[in-house]
Design a protein around this motif. Structure first.
Motif, PDB file in Angstrom:
ATOM      1  N   GLN A  94     -52.494 -52.680  -7.043  1.00  0.00           N
ATOM      2  CA  GLN A  94     -51.461 -51.752  -7.505  1.00  0.00           C
ATOM      3  C   GLN A  94     -51.385 -50.490  -6.657  1.00  0.00           C
ATOM      4  OE1 GLN A  94     -54.350 -52.315  -8.934  1.00  0.00           O
ATOM      5  NE2 GLN A  94     -55.313 -50.337  -9.388  1.00  0.00           N
ATOM      6  N   PHE A 113     -51.227 -50.416  -3.425  1.00  0.00           N
ATOM      7  CA  PHE A 113     -50.660 -50.731  -2.119  1.00  0.00           C
ATOM      8  C   PHE A 113     -49.256 -51.303  -2.282  1.00  0.00           C
ATOM      9  CE2 PHE A 113     -55.230 -50.950  -1.952  1.00  0.00           C
ATOM     10  CZ  PHE A 113     -55.547 -50.283  -0.781  1.00  0.00           C
ATOM     11  N   TYR A 114     -48.481 -51.271  -1.201  1.00  0.00           N
ATOM     12  CA  TYR A 114     -47.148 -51.845  -1.218  1.00  0.00           C
ATOM     13  C   TYR A 114     -47.254 -53.351  -1.016  1.00  0.00           C
ATOM     14  CZ  TYR A 114     -44.856 -47.292  -1.103  1.00  0.00           C
ATOM     15  OH  TYR A 114     -44.394 -46.034  -1.431  1.00  0.00           O
ATOM     16  N   ASP A 143     -45.691 -57.285  -2.611  1.00  0.00           N
ATOM     17  CA  ASP A 143     -44.610 -57.881  -3.396  1.00  0.00           C
ATOM     18  C   ASP A 143     -45.179 -58.698  -4.545  1.00  0.00           C
ATOM     19  OD1 ASP A 143     -45.471 -60.327  -2.361  1.00  0.00           O
ATOM     20  OD2 ASP A 143     -43.875 -60.443  -0.856  1.00  0.00           O
ATOM     21  N   THR A 148     -45.515 -55.515   1.843  1.00  0.00           N
ATOM     22  CA  THR A 148     -44.105 -55.286   2.162  1.00  0.00           C
ATOM     23  C   THR A 148     -43.953 -54.248   3.272  1.00  0.00           C
ATOM     24  OG1 THR A 148     -43.918 -53.609   0.411  1.00  0.00           O
ATOM     25  CG2 THR A 148     -43.332 -55.882  -0.153  1.00  0.00           C
ATOM     26  N   TYR A 152     -50.599 -47.436   1.498  1.00  0.00           N
ATOM     27  CA  TYR A 152     -50.866 -46.949   0.151  1.00  0.00           C
ATOM     28  C   TYR A 152     -49.561 -46.597  -0.560  1.00  0.00           C
ATOM     29  CZ  TYR A 152     -55.587 -46.206   2.010  1.00  0.00           C
ATOM     30  OH  TYR A 152     -56.816 -46.369   2.594  1.00  0.00           O
ATOM     31  N   ASN A 153     -49.569 -46.826  -1.855  1.00  0.00           N
ATOM     32  CA  ASN A 153     -48.509 -46.326  -2.731  1.00  0.00           C
ATOM     33  C   ASN A 153     -49.007 -44.988  -3.276  1.00  0.00           C
ATOM     34  OD1 ASN A 153     -46.856 -45.746  -4.987  1.00  0.00           O
ATOM     35  ND2 ASN A 153     -46.324 -47.912  -5.197  1.00  0.00           N
ATOM     36  N   TRP A 154     -48.590 -43.899  -2.608  1.00  0.00           N
ATOM     37  CA  TRP A 154     -49.142 -42.588  -2.943  1.00  0.00           C
ATOM     38  C   TRP A 154     -48.753 -42.143  -4.348  1.00  0.00           C
ATOM     39  CZ3 TRP A 154     -52.926 -40.033  -0.602  1.00  0.00           C
ATOM     40  CH2 TRP A 154     -53.276 -40.416   0.696  1.00  0.00           C
ATOM     41  N   GLU A 155     -47.619 -42.588  -4.847  1.00  0.00           N
ATOM     42  CA  GLU A 155     -47.255 -42.236  -6.232  1.00  0.00           C
ATOM     43  C   GLU A 155     -48.259 -42.815  -7.221  1.00  0.00           C
ATOM     44  OE1 GLU A 155     -43.285 -43.305  -7.189  1.00  0.00           O
ATOM     45  OE2 GLU A 155     -42.377 -42.027  -5.640  1.00  0.00           O
ATOM     46  N   ARG A 156     -48.665 -44.068  -6.998  1.00  0.00           N
ATOM     47  CA  ARG A 156     -49.669 -44.688  -7.880  1.00  0.00           C
ATOM     48  C   ARG A 156     -51.019 -43.968  -7.746  1.00  0.00           C
ATOM     49  NH1 ARG A 156     -48.123 -50.210  -8.361  1.00  0.00           N
ATOM     50  NH2 ARG A 156     -46.004 -50.205  -9.219  1.00  0.00           N
ATOM     51  N   ALA A 209     -44.101 -46.362   8.477  1.00  0.00           N
ATOM     52  CA  ALA A 209     -44.040 -47.530   7.593  1.00  0.00           C
ATOM     53  C   ALA A 209     -43.192 -48.622   8.244  1.00  0.00           C
ATOM     54  CB  ALA A 209     -43.458 -47.142   6.241  1.00  0.00           C
ATOM     55  N   GLN A 265     -42.653 -41.956   6.320  1.00  0.00           N
ATOM     56  CA  GLN A 265     -42.698 -41.714   4.880  1.00  0.00           C
ATOM     57  C   GLN A 265     -43.730 -40.623   4.598  1.00  0.00           C
ATOM     58  OE1 GLN A 265     -41.420 -45.965   2.800  1.00  0.00           O
ATOM     59  NE2 GLN A 265     -43.418 -45.099   2.370  1.00  0.00           N
TER      60      GLN A 265
END
Length: 500
Positions: free
Chosen positions: A233, A235-236, A238, A244, A266-270, A306, A320
Motif C-alpha cells: 500500500q 507504493f504505486y 496496480d 505503475t 513511494y505513495n507519499w500520501e499513504r 516518475a 512529482q
C-alpha cells in the motif's frame, strides 16, 4: 554542521581480505579499523548492509532492515561452538576478488549447520539474546525470514509471481506457509541474529577506538523485496500488484534517454497518512547501526522523476513532489538532530538545496568532477563550504589513478594549472587537495590510498556486470601507507583531537 575537522576511508566490508571468498565482520575488519586509527582516520564509510539480490549490488537489497548474511564471519561461529573447526578446513579463496556465487552456497550450507547446533543447544545466554532480538526486531524479522524462505522455495521468482494468496498476504496462507517453511525461516532468523551480533560487536570496537561508522540509505527499495511485499500500500502498484510508476532520472548531458532504474515509487500520501511509520522504523534502525548516515539520491525527497512502468526508457517521465520536508521534521522530532549526509550530486535545484540547508545536512563534493569547466565549478576546492563532505571519488567513480590516466593532455593540463603542481604522485596529489580543503569531512576511497588503477573500480553506473567484486589483499595494508596518510592528516588538521 560537521565538527571537528575529520577524515576517513570509504570501504565496503565485502572488499576486506580473508580466505572465505568475501570480506566479513571478523578479524580482518578489526585489522582495518586498527589501520584507520594508526592512519589518524576517524570515519569508516560503508555501503548499504542489506542482503543483496540480482547482481549482488548493495543498492538492490531484499530488505531495507535485514543484514547481508554473506558478511558473517565463520571463525566466530566456530568460537561460539555453532560450527566445528573441521567445517572450515580446506576453504581458501584468493583475496583479490569477491567470489559471490561460491560464498552464497558455502555460507548457506554452514549457516544451516550452525543454526541446527545453536537451537539444539538452547538454554544459553546467546539463546536468550536471540529471543530478545526476535522480539525487538519483530516488526520486520518474520516478514523478511518468510519472504526469503518463500523466495528460495519458488526458485527466486519475484513475489508477484507467487500464488495469489501469498501475493496478497492472506492470513491463512501466511500461517500455513510459515509452518511448512519453519526450518528455513528459523535458519534465516538465526543468520540475522548472528549478523547483527557480529555487527554491533564490530561497531563497538570501532567506537571505542574513536572511529565513527557512516552508513548508507538508498532512498528507493527493490521491487523484489520484503519491504514491498509486506507493505504494497505504500507504493504505486496496480490491482495485479505490478508497479505503475518506477524511479529514474531524466535525460541529461550524459544520457539522451535518461536512466530508468525500475524501483517502485513511494505513495507519499499513504506514508503521511501513517505518520511516516515505515520511514521512522527504517531511519531508527539505521541510526542504531551506524553513527552517520549518507542518504543516496537525496534530491528524491524533494521531488522525483516518475516513469510509467511500461516505458522502456526514462524519456516519458515527469517530476512529482515528495514529502521530504514533512518527513525530516517528523524524524527530527523523534530522534533529535539528524547525523545525515545528503548525496546531492548531479543537477540540483534551488528547492533541493533549500531542503538540504534548512535541516543543516552536509552535501557531497567530488574532486574528480571539479576540473575543466571554469572557476565557478561547485566542486573546485575554492568553492567548497565548511559543511560538506569532500571526496576524491566515490564507489561510482573510477579510482583516482584510473581517472587521471584516462584524462586527455588538455584535461591533465587544467588539473596541473589549478593545483600548481607537476602532479607526479597521483593519486596522492588529489588526496592532498581533498585533505587540505575547508570541507568539514574528507572521505577517501581505499583504492586511492593503495594507489590502484581502473582495474580496482568498484562500480560503473549503468552496467550490470563486473561490479562490486574488488577486494584488497591483506599484504597491501602496509605501515608506510599508514604513515603517509597519518602525516598528511595531521598536517591539514584532521587528526583526532587528542592526536593533534
Amino acid at each position: 554542521m560537521l565538527t571537528p575537522r575529520a577524515s576517513g576511508i570509504l570501504l565496503h566490508p565485502t572488499s576486506l581480505p580473508g580466505r572465505f571468498g568475501l570480506g566479513s565482520l571478523g578479524q580482518e575488519a578489526r585489522r582495518f579499523i586498527d589501520f584507520l586509527v594508526d592512519s589518524q582516520q576517524s570515519v569508516w564509510q560503508i555501503l548499504p548492509l542489506g542482503p543483496t539480490g540480482y547482481g549482488d549490488s548493495p543498492y538492490n537489497a531484499l530488505s531495507a532492515f535485514a543484514g547481508n548474511a554473506l558478511l558473517i564471519d565463520l571463525d566466530e561461529l566456530v568460537a561460539h561452538g555453532d560450527l566445528d573447526a573441521v567445517d572450515l578446513q580446506g576453504i581458501d579463496y584468493e583475496e583479490e576478488t569477491a567470489h559471490f556465487d561460491q560464498v552464497h552456497a558455502l555460507k548457506e550450507r554452514l549457516l544451516r549447520k550452525g543454526a541446527a547446533a545453536f537451537f539444539r543447544r538452547g538454554g544459553t545466554d546467546r539463546a536468550s539474546a536471540f529471543d530478545r532480538f526476535s522480539q525487538e526486531q519483530g516488526y520486520w524479522l518474520h516478514d523478511y525470514a518468510l519472504f526469503k524462505a518463500l523466495r528460495d522455495h519458488f526458485q527466486h521468482k519475484s513475489w508477484n509471481q507467487w500464488p495469489e494468496a501469498l501475493r496478497r498476504r492472506q492470513a491463512q496462507a501466511l500461517h500455513a506457509w510459515s509452518e511448512d517453511l519453519s526450518e528455513p525461516i528459523a535458519v534465516e532468523k538465526y543468520a540475522q541474529f548472528v549478523f547483527f551480533e557480529q555487527w554491533f560487536a564490530l561497531k563497538e570496537y570501532a567506537n571505542q577506538r574513536g572511529v565513527r561508522i557512516m552508513g548508507d540509505i538508498p532512498i528507493f527499495v527493490a521491487f523484489d523485496s520484503a519491504d514491498v511485499w509486506a507493505n504494497p500500500q505504500l507504493f504505486y502498484l496496480d490491482e495485479h500488484q505490478h508497479p505503475t510508476l518506477v524511479a529514474g532520472v531524466p535525460p541529461d548531458y550524459f544520457s539522451a534517454t535518461g536512466q530508468r532504474w525500475g524501483n517502485p515509487l513511494y505513495n507519499w500520501e499513504r506514508l503521511q497518512e501513517q505518520d511516516f511509520s515505515w520511514w521512522l522504523a527504517r531511519f531508527g534502525w539505521n541510526l542504531t547501526l551506524t553513527d552517520l548516515v549518507r542518504i543516496d539520491h537525496f534530491r528524491g525527497f524533494e521531488s522525483y522523476w516518475a516513469i510509467p512502468a511500461t516505458d522502456k526508457t526514462a524519456i516519458g517521465g515527469h517530476w512529482q513532489p515528495a514529502a521530504g520536508r514533512q518527513l525530516f521534521q517528523t524524524l527530527q522530532a523523534a530522534f533529535g538532530p539528524l547525523p545525515l549526509i545528503a548525496e546531492d550530486l548531479g543537477v540540483i535545484t534551488p528547492e533541493v538545496e533549500a531542503l538540504r540547508d534548512d535541516f543543516g545536512f552536509p552535501g557531497m563534493k567530488i574532486l574528480q568532477f571539479a576540473f575543466g569547466s571554469g572557476p565557478q565549478n561547485p566542486y573546485l576546492p575554492h568553492n567548497l563550504t565548511r559543511n560538506c563532505v569532500v571526496y576524491t571519488g566515490t564507489h561510482d567513480n573510477n579510482t583516482t589513478l584510473g581517472w587521471w590516466k584516462a584524462l586527455t593532455p588538455t584535461e591533465k593540463a587544467a588539473v596541473r594549472n589549478y593545483l600548481g603542481s607537476s602532479l607526479r604522485a597521483m593519486p596522492w596529489d588529489l588526496i592532498r587537495c581533498a585533505l587540505a580543503s575547508v570541507a568539514g569531512l574528507c572521505v577517501l576511497p581505499m583504492q586511492d590510498i593503495l594507489g590502484l588503477d581502473a582495474t580496482a573500480r568498484m562500480n560503473t553506473p549503468g552496467t550490470s556486470r563486473g561490479n562490486w567484486g574488488w577486494r584488497y589483499r591483506g599484504a597491501e595494508l602496509t605501515a608506510d601507507k599508514s604513515e603517509t596518510l597519518a602525516e598528511m592528516t595531521r598536517l591539514y588538521g584532521r587528526a583526532p583531537v587528542a592526536n593533534k
